[in-house]
Structure formats: structure tokens, C-alpha cells
Design an enzyme around this catalytic site. Sequence first.
Site, PDB file in Angstrom:
ATOM      1  N   HIS A 176      -1.418  -1.876   4.597  1.00 56.31           N
ATOM      2  CA  HIS A 176      -2.009  -0.586   4.744  1.00 56.31           C
ATOM      3  C   HIS A 176      -1.265   0.613   3.642  1.00 56.31           C
ATOM      4  O   HIS A 176      -1.674   1.743   3.651  1.00 56.31           O
ATOM      5  CB  HIS A 176      -1.770  -0.086   5.973  1.00 56.31           C
ATOM      6  CG  HIS A 176      -2.509   1.300   6.395  1.00 56.31           C
ATOM      7  ND1 HIS A 176      -1.807   2.508   6.529  1.00 56.31           N
ATOM      8  CD2 HIS A 176      -3.771   1.542   6.483  1.00 56.31           C
ATOM      9  CE1 HIS A 176      -3.163   3.369   6.967  1.00 56.31           C
ATOM     10  NE2 HIS A 176      -4.086   2.856   6.671  1.00 56.31           N
ATOM     11  N   LYS A 178      -0.574   2.396   0.334  1.00 57.57           N
ATOM     12  CA  LYS A 178      -1.001   2.900  -1.144  1.00 57.57           C
ATOM     13  C   LYS A 178      -0.116   3.313  -2.096  1.00 57.57           C
ATOM     14  O   LYS A 178       0.699   4.256  -1.893  1.00 57.57           O
ATOM     15  CB  LYS A 178      -1.744   4.164  -0.984  1.00 57.57           C
ATOM     16  CG  LYS A 178      -3.237   4.056   0.132  1.00 57.57           C
ATOM     17  CD  LYS A 178      -2.678   4.028   1.524  1.00 57.57           C
ATOM     18  CE  LYS A 178      -4.065   3.843   2.463  1.00 57.57           C
ATOM     19  NZ  LYS A 178      -3.719   3.614   3.860  1.00 57.57           N
ATOM     20  N   ASP A 183       3.686   2.406 -15.845  1.00 58.38           N
ATOM     21  CA  ASP A 183       4.623   2.059 -16.767  1.00 58.38           C
ATOM     22  C   ASP A 183       6.004   2.314 -16.200  1.00 58.38           C
ATOM     23  O   ASP A 183       6.935   2.401 -17.018  1.00 58.38           O
ATOM     24  CB  ASP A 183       4.463   3.134 -17.922  1.00 58.38           C
ATOM     25  CG  ASP A 183       3.441   2.860 -18.972  1.00 58.38           C
ATOM     26  OD1 ASP A 183       2.801   1.935 -18.925  1.00 58.38           O
ATOM     27  OD2 ASP A 183       2.918   3.875 -19.420  1.00 58.38           O
ATOM     28  N   HIS A 359      -7.253  12.616   7.283  1.00 58.51           N
ATOM     29  CA  HIS A 359      -6.888  11.332   7.223  1.00 58.51           C
ATOM     30  C   HIS A 359      -5.346  11.284   6.754  1.00 58.51           C
ATOM     31  O   HIS A 359      -4.818  10.286   6.453  1.00 58.51           O
ATOM     32  CB  HIS A 359      -7.481  10.541   6.061  1.00 58.51           C
ATOM     33  CG  HIS A 359      -7.281   9.095   5.989  1.00 58.51           C
ATOM     34  ND1 HIS A 359      -6.473   8.648   4.940  1.00 58.51           N
ATOM     35  CD2 HIS A 359      -7.544   7.858   6.840  1.00 58.51           C
ATOM     36  CE1 HIS A 359      -6.686   7.316   5.143  1.00 58.51           C
ATOM     37  NE2 HIS A 359      -7.185   6.979   6.240  1.00 58.51           N
ATOM     38  N   LYS A 361      -1.007  11.838   6.509  1.00 50.43           N
ATOM     39  CA  LYS A 361      -0.140  11.335   7.390  1.00 50.43           C
ATOM     40  C   LYS A 361       1.408  11.965   6.960  1.00 50.43           C
ATOM     41  O   LYS A 361       1.859  11.440   5.785  1.00 50.43           O
ATOM     42  CB  LYS A 361       0.097   9.914   7.304  1.00 50.43           C
ATOM     43  CG  LYS A 361      -1.213   8.948   7.712  1.00 50.43           C
ATOM     44  CD  LYS A 361      -1.820   8.350   6.414  1.00 50.43           C
ATOM     45  CE  LYS A 361      -3.003   7.791   6.644  1.00 50.43           C
ATOM     46  NZ  LYS A 361      -3.967   7.898   7.797  1.00 50.43           N
ATOM     47  N   ASP A 366      12.499  20.905  10.651  1.00 50.36           N
ATOM     48  CA  ASP A 366      13.430  21.761  10.500  1.00 50.36           C
ATOM     49  C   ASP A 366      13.407  22.321   8.963  1.00 50.36           C
ATOM     50  O   ASP A 366      14.387  22.880   8.399  1.00 50.36           O
ATOM     51  CB  ASP A 366      14.827  21.249  10.526  1.00 50.36           C
ATOM     52  CG  ASP A 366      15.255  20.985  12.055  1.00 50.36           C
ATOM     53  OD1 ASP A 366      14.650  21.406  12.920  1.00 50.36           O
ATOM     54  OD2 ASP A 366      16.191  19.987  12.129  1.00 50.36           O
TER      55      ASP A 366
END
Length: 441
Positions: A176, A178, A183, A359, A361, A366
Site C-alpha cells: 500500500h 506510495k 535520481d 483519503h 492520512k 503537540d
Amino acid sequence: MTACASLPDVNYLKTSLDAEDSATVQTTQGTLSKAKTESLLSQRLRSAKVDLPELAALEEAATGRPLIAGNKLTLLNDGPQTMAAMMAAIKNAKDHINLETYIFDKEGLGGEFADLLIQKQREGVQVNVIYDSIGSLGTPPEFFQKLRDAGISVVEFNPVNPFKRMISWNLNNRDHRKILVVDGSIAFTGGINITDDYSSGSLFRSRSKNHSNLGWRDTHIQVEGPAVASFQWLFMQTWVSQKVDDLAARKYFPPLKPVGDKIVRVIGSEPGGDFEIYKAYILAMQEAKTSIHITNSYFVPDVQMVDALTKAAKRGVDVKIVFPGVSDASMVRHAGRSFYSQLLASGVRIFELQESVLHAKTAVIDGYWSTVGSTNLDMRSFLHNSEVNLIAIDQNFGTVMESAFNEDLKNSVEIDPSKWEERPASDRMREWMARRLEYWL
């Protein structure tokens, strides 16, 4: 299956960890001494409410990952901004491009992305792609064959067909992550897949008048500096795990100079691993002193995460969570809502984002501990997915994260605790059933 796996006991995480006196901070000149580490971490805060060196040491003991100094971070909100930044980096590539994604779609923006990769391969830049077999199940095999025919090295992670590759096969374990590394000097991570869903941003951010296209609310981050090597290693580990041909020889690990002042930790987790991202989240929640601000698309936590959130709220921490009001996975949304009563009763404030598909996350705790990544706060992410999150220890970057969170709040509706239980019994039953199904699946 989820029922056959379980998360570790983290109720006594702080006292059970064998932490060193101080965290490890890696720089281009080597590892800092204890005194320099504590001085550097203290500089990250303008407040003395948090013992940052202690927390950093605990987090390192929990995750096994050191802090890395000298980085530049750029927060990218939604698809258009993220795709523009990633495609700009790809266009400037001179040596190699490594892409790891859950979904790679052929339509619209996905097709444009593929065409750009093919163009760079023809220019002599080595392109390597990992895509997840389940995540990209709707993408025709001919699309990936087109990439291969152009010379791009393409790996299908954990193929649905077990006879495609002789590896230990578990259909439930998915990639899952991404990750894009260009380079060896610039990296991207977050929640955004390579699909046409991201051709438009969230409705409130794009200021669009077109309410027929709500757009997707998501978050990615661009990383420059020594931490890029950690993303490169994660990509290579995934590649090797699939037992395919070796990567073509390129300069995957060029010397990386400091380009900023951000201190980060790059954490990858995988099925059967040590639950590093889960532990980092729980520890930060348990140690929170003033605030826990979370935006997350899929929320099906275990008892321990609910306990960490409710205990934080009861001790006076400002706990606010933004969940989807519009979701691409209705069953997961209903499952997440089944936890609302317990959270609301403890003082947690819950908001649901309106007029965009959520979508993202992300979290900021703090005001100085921030994370952006691919990990959902659900059992699938923690038990069955390979995930990646970047954690930043920096109050200035925390302010940037707080600003994005506050924008989400402005476009959300708060759940009224006094009215929540007044909903029809059929709604509550549907949520309860969805929760049980999510735990099983």
C-alpha cells in the site's frame, strides 16, 4: 485473515521499551553525540512542555529507526499540486526514477504519468515501477506491458495468480506504499495513487463551482536531503522481496548534502514485521501533552488505539479527528462510525469532512510531532499492508500541518454527542455489522 493475526500489547509501551539515554541523529558527517543530539532536538521547540529528547529516544526504541537531520520538507495538498510536483521532478530526472504505488490506472492522469515515464526511459533514464496486484486489479495487463515494451522494469507485487512467480504467496498481504524517488535526491510519499481521481483537488481547496465533481482531499510530502536514501532502501527491499531480476546498475545512492533543517524519521512497516508505524502512533498518543489532531480516511482501530485516544482526552489533551463525510469505501466508513460513541463519551471531538472524498492520512501531535504517509488507522494497514510514513520533529513544520488541519476543520461538520445516539437503530446496527466485517476481512 485478520482473525489469524494480532497487534502487540502496547498498553505499557513506554515502560517496556529499552531506550538509550538519547536518540540517534544521523547527519552527513556521521552520528551526533548525546549532547549535540539533545541540543538540536531542544532547538526544535519554543516550549518546554515536552521532553523531546526522551520521546525521540523512546520512539527510536519502538521503531528501530534513527532520526535524520538536514532535510527540506514541502507539504503537498491534494492531487493537482502533488502531481505537478512529481511530474516536474520526473521531467528533470537524469539517472533513474523509482516508483512504488498501490494503484496505477491507465485512464486520464494515470495515462499521462505513464507516457512521461516512457519518454524518460527513451531518453536514457532508467525507470523502475512496482505496482500492487490487487490495488491495480482494474488496470489492463496491456497497460503494464506497454511500459515493459518501452524498456521500463515493472514488478507486480504479490500477484493474484500464485503461479506467476514462485514466492511465498499470501493474497491478503498488499503493498500500500506510495513512494517516488528521482535520481536518489528527491522523494515523495503520502496517500496519493496514480489515478485520474487526482486530476482535481478537494472542492473547498480548488474553489471550484462544479459540485458534480467533489474531488479528493489527500496529502503528500516532498522530501529532499539525506532522508531520501531511506525511501530508496524501502523501494529496493520491496523489489528484492519479489524475487525478480536485479535492478539495472545506476547511481541509486548519490552523496546527499544537507538542504534544510528538518529532522525526520522514515518508517516502513510490512506484514509479519515489528509493527513500527503502529507503535510510533500509539507512543505519540500516549505521550501527548496538549493536542492530538488527526485527519484519516479509514478508521477501524484496535482496542488499544481507542484506549490511547480516550485516555488522552480524559487527561485534558485536545483530541480532534477529521473523518470522511464522503468516502470511496462505504463499509469502512460505517465501521469507523461504530467507534464514535466511545470516543465522544471520553471528550474526543469528531468531525466529518464535507463535499470532498477524504483519503488523507496525517496527524500532528503537540504541535511538533507530525506524520504524513500511506497508513490508514485500520487493522488492514497495521496487520496486512506494507506501508510507509515520514515523521517530522519540528515545530515550524508542525505549524504548517496545523494550518492544513484547520482548513479541514472549517470544511467539516462536528458530530454532536447529544444527538449521536438518537439516530435510527438500523443505522447503528449497520455500523456494528460493518465493524465486525472489517475486523474479519
